[in-house]
Design an enzyme around this catalytic site. Structure first.
Site, PDB file in Angstrom:
ATOM      1  N   SER A   8       0.770  -1.079   0.238  1.00 38.30           N
ATOM      2  CA  SER A   8       0.075  -0.069  -0.010  1.00 38.30           C
ATOM      3  C   SER A   8       0.933   1.213   0.084  1.00 38.30           C
ATOM      4  O   SER A   8       1.755   1.244   0.849  1.00 38.30           O
ATOM      5  CB  SER A   8      -0.948  -0.203   1.231  1.00 38.30           C
ATOM      6  OG  SER A   8      -1.457   1.218   1.260  1.00 38.30           O
ATOM      7  N   HIS A  32      -1.570  -1.307  -4.112  1.00 38.70           N
ATOM      8  CA  HIS A  32      -2.862  -0.893  -3.333  1.00 38.70           C
ATOM      9  C   HIS A  32      -2.924   0.604  -3.088  1.00 38.70           C
ATOM     10  O   HIS A  32      -1.857   1.147  -2.554  1.00 38.70           O
ATOM     11  CB  HIS A  32      -2.877  -1.677  -2.016  1.00 38.70           C
ATOM     12  CG  HIS A  32      -4.120  -1.589  -1.494  1.00 38.70           C
ATOM     13  ND1 HIS A  32      -5.338  -2.369  -1.642  1.00 38.70           N
ATOM     14  CD2 HIS A  32      -4.309  -0.701  -0.373  1.00 38.70           C
ATOM     15  CE1 HIS A  32      -6.022  -2.100  -0.534  1.00 38.70           C
ATOM     16  NE2 HIS A  32      -5.660  -1.056  -0.083  1.00 38.70           N
ATOM     17  N   ASP A  34      -5.098   3.692  -1.997  1.00 42.43           N
ATOM     18  CA  ASP A  34      -6.164   4.096  -0.816  1.00 42.43           C
ATOM     19  C   ASP A  34      -6.662   5.298  -1.054  1.00 42.43           C
ATOM     20  O   ASP A  34      -6.086   6.366  -0.885  1.00 42.43           O
ATOM     21  CB  ASP A  34      -5.692   4.019   0.753  1.00 42.43           C
ATOM     22  CG  ASP A  34      -5.286   2.535   1.157  1.00 42.43           C
ATOM     23  OD1 ASP A  34      -6.065   1.843   1.213  1.00 42.43           O
ATOM     24  OD2 ASP A  34      -3.939   2.184   1.514  1.00 42.43           O
ATOM     25  N   MET A  36      -9.331   8.191   0.094  1.00 47.10           N
ATOM     26  CA  MET A  36     -10.203   8.478   1.309  1.00 47.10           C
ATOM     27  C   MET A  36     -10.594  10.073   1.135  1.00 47.10           C
ATOM     28  O   MET A  36      -9.974  10.824   0.455  1.00 47.10           O
ATOM     29  CB  MET A  36      -9.255   8.530   2.285  1.00 47.10           C
ATOM     30  CG  MET A  36      -8.526   7.070   2.762  1.00 47.10           C
ATOM     31  SD  MET A  36      -7.747   6.961   4.499  1.00 47.10           S
ATOM     32  CE  MET A  36      -6.597   5.521   4.237  1.00 47.10           C
ATOM     33  N   HIS A  65      -8.461   0.952  -3.649  1.00 48.20           N
ATOM     34  CA  HIS A  65      -9.455   0.806  -2.312  1.00 48.20           C
ATOM     35  C   HIS A  65     -10.121   1.873  -2.048  1.00 48.20           C
ATOM     36  O   HIS A  65      -9.744   3.213  -1.616  1.00 48.20           O
ATOM     37  CB  HIS A  65      -8.796   0.333  -1.364  1.00 48.20           C
ATOM     38  CG  HIS A  65      -9.333   0.216   0.128  1.00 48.20           C
ATOM     39  ND1 HIS A  65      -8.696  -0.001   1.395  1.00 48.20           N
ATOM     40  CD2 HIS A  65     -10.728   0.029   0.186  1.00 48.20           C
ATOM     41  CE1 HIS A  65      -9.477  -0.316   2.238  1.00 48.20           C
ATOM     42  NE2 HIS A  65     -10.735  -0.216   1.755  1.00 48.20           N
ATOM     43  N   MET A  67     -12.415   4.200  -0.166  1.00 54.17           N
ATOM     44  CA  MET A  67     -12.979   4.587   1.072  1.00 54.17           C
ATOM     45  C   MET A  67     -13.862   5.933   1.056  1.00 54.17           C
ATOM     46  O   MET A  67     -13.234   6.958   1.758  1.00 54.17           O
ATOM     47  CB  MET A  67     -11.947   4.515   2.300  1.00 54.17           C
ATOM     48  CG  MET A  67     -11.601   3.139   2.657  1.00 54.17           C
ATOM     49  SD  MET A  67      -9.867   3.075   3.369  1.00 54.17           S
ATOM     50  CE  MET A  67      -8.815   3.364   2.027  1.00 54.17           C
ATOM     51  N   MET A 136     -11.258  -5.874   6.058  1.00 61.66           N
ATOM     52  CA  MET A 136     -10.368  -4.828   6.745  1.00 61.66           C
ATOM     53  C   MET A 136     -10.270  -5.471   8.298  1.00 61.66           C
ATOM     54  O   MET A 136     -11.149  -5.880   8.871  1.00 61.66           O
ATOM     55  CB  MET A 136     -11.378  -3.544   7.006  1.00 61.66           C
ATOM     56  CG  MET A 136     -11.400  -2.782   5.770  1.00 61.66           C
ATOM     57  SD  MET A 136      -9.989  -2.577   4.735  1.00 61.66           S
ATOM     58  CE  MET A 136      -8.967  -1.465   6.006  1.00 61.66           C
ATOM     59  N   ASP A 173      -6.567  -6.397   4.867  1.00 62.50           N
ATOM     60  CA  ASP A 173      -5.914  -5.040   4.756  1.00 62.50           C
ATOM     61  C   ASP A 173      -5.780  -4.340   6.197  1.00 62.50           C
ATOM     62  O   ASP A 173      -6.908  -4.148   6.653  1.00 62.50           O
ATOM     63  CB  ASP A 173      -6.653  -4.158   3.582  1.00 62.50           C
ATOM     64  CG  ASP A 173      -6.334  -2.703   3.734  1.00 62.50           C
ATOM     65  OD1 ASP A 173      -4.805  -2.441   4.151  1.00 62.50           O
ATOM     66  OD2 ASP A 173      -6.701  -1.724   2.805  1.00 62.50           O
TER      67      ASP A 173
HETATM   68  C1  DX5 Z   1      -6.108   1.529   6.080  1.00 59.13           C
HETATM   69  C2  DX5 Z   1      -5.722   1.304   4.582  1.00 59.13           C
HETATM   70  C3  DX5 Z   1      -4.714   0.500   4.433  1.00 59.13           C
HETATM   71  C4  DX5 Z   1      -3.204   1.181   4.927  1.00 59.13           C
HETATM   72  C5  DX5 Z   1      -2.800  -0.279   5.423  1.00 59.13           C
HETATM   73  O1  DX5 Z   1      -7.064   2.227   5.805  1.00 59.13           O
HETATM   74  O2  DX5 Z   1      -6.904   0.568   3.878  1.00 59.13           O
HETATM   75  O3  DX5 Z   1      -4.220   0.177   3.198  1.00 59.13           O
HETATM   76  O4  DX5 Z   1      -2.419   1.442   3.971  1.00 59.13           O
HETATM   77  O5  DX5 Z   1      -1.566   0.167   6.138  1.00 59.13           O
HETATM   78  P1  DX5 Z   1      -0.688  -0.824   7.249  1.00 59.13           P
HETATM   79  O6  DX5 Z   1      -0.210  -1.875   6.424  1.00 59.13           O
HETATM   80  O7  DX5 Z   1       0.490   0.038   7.715  1.00 59.13           O
HETATM   81  O8  DX5 Z   1      -1.651  -1.106   8.326  1.00 59.13           O
HETATM   82 ZN    ZN Z   2      -6.561  -0.019   1.734  1.00 63.19          ZN
END
Ligand code: DX5
Ligand code: ZN
Length: 217
Positions: A8, A32, A34, A36, A65, A67, A136, A173
């Site tokens: 990620s 990956h 993220d 947000m 991903h 969110m 998650m 994740d």
């Molecule tokens: C959290 C994200 C993850 C994040 C994971 O909301 O969806 O993808 O990057 O990070 P680590 O591996 O550090 O928990």
């Molecule tokens: Zn993620």
């Protein structure tokens, strides 16, 4: 089936993103990303513009991903930017079947993500239509959080739900490191997402090998 590793980029140095990606290019299976929005989760990260920039510096499949609330409004933008796989949160999609169909219409793989407090069984009637389920193992929003152990049990329950098939794939994740990575692999996860464990290291390649189960880098 071999475990796929999806670093990620959330934990990478965004001022040197291309360098960070180059470090994992030959050893990772997916990247990956993220997304947000500051509404679905209490943090704001990247939009299609960054996905497009990442697309230009890697040939790895991009696993986006989402969110965000109302992901339907942005699916085509992210697809155009280069997303190969897009996961949406069941908690953000009142018409999940329509959203999954829209992702498929755009020619991408469709995933459905579930927060820790959401029971796996909410997927009963949609499991046959998705390409992957994202379990998650932290509350989404930030990298570097501690793994939530009940996620192990949830992986088993997704396997029960999919029956004799090996699809949809199961992605996990949040909080994945050497120890928790081994636990989720043993439970049957197909894709391991890891941010801080990979990019928080001087040697991301070695970390990816550890996550695959090769303890010797
Ligand atoms: C959290 C994200 C993850 C994040 C994971 O909301 O969806 O993808 O990057 O990070 P680590 O591996 O550090 O928990
Ligand atoms: Zn993620």
């Amino acid at each position: 089936m071999l475990t796929r590793i999806a670093p990620s980029i959330l934990s990478a140095d965004f001022a040197r993103l291309a360098d960070a990606i180059a470090q994992v290019e030959s050893v990772a299976d997916l990247l990956h990303l993220d997304v947000m929005d500051g509404q679905f989760v209490p943090n704001i990260t990247i939009g299609p513009f960054i996905v497009e920039a990442v697309r230009k510096v890697t040939t790895l499949p991009l696993d986006v991903h989402m969110m965000i609330v109302e992901p339907d409004r942005y699916l085509s933008d992210f697809r155009r930017a280069g997303a190969d796989m897009m996961s949406v949160h069941v908690e953000a999609c009142p018409h999940l079947e329509r959203t999954i169909d829209q992702i498929h219409q755009l020619g991408a793989l469709a995933g459905v993500a579930i927060n820790p407090a959401t029971p796996v069984e909410v997927l009963t009637d949609i499991i046959g239509e998705v390409d992957y389920v994202l379990v998650m193992s932290v509350n989404p929003g930030f990298g570097g959080q501690a793994f939530w152990p009940r996620a192990i049990d949830k992986i088993g329950r997704v396997k029960t739900l999919r029956g004799a098939k090996d699809r949809p794939l199961i992605e996990v994740d949040g909080g994945i490191n050497q120890q928790t990575g081994a636990q989720v692999r043993a439970a049957g996860a197909d894709i391991l997402v890891a941010g801080s464990f990979v990019f928080g290291s001087e040697d991301p390649t070695a970390r990816i090998k550890i996550l695959r189960g090769n303890e010797e880098p």
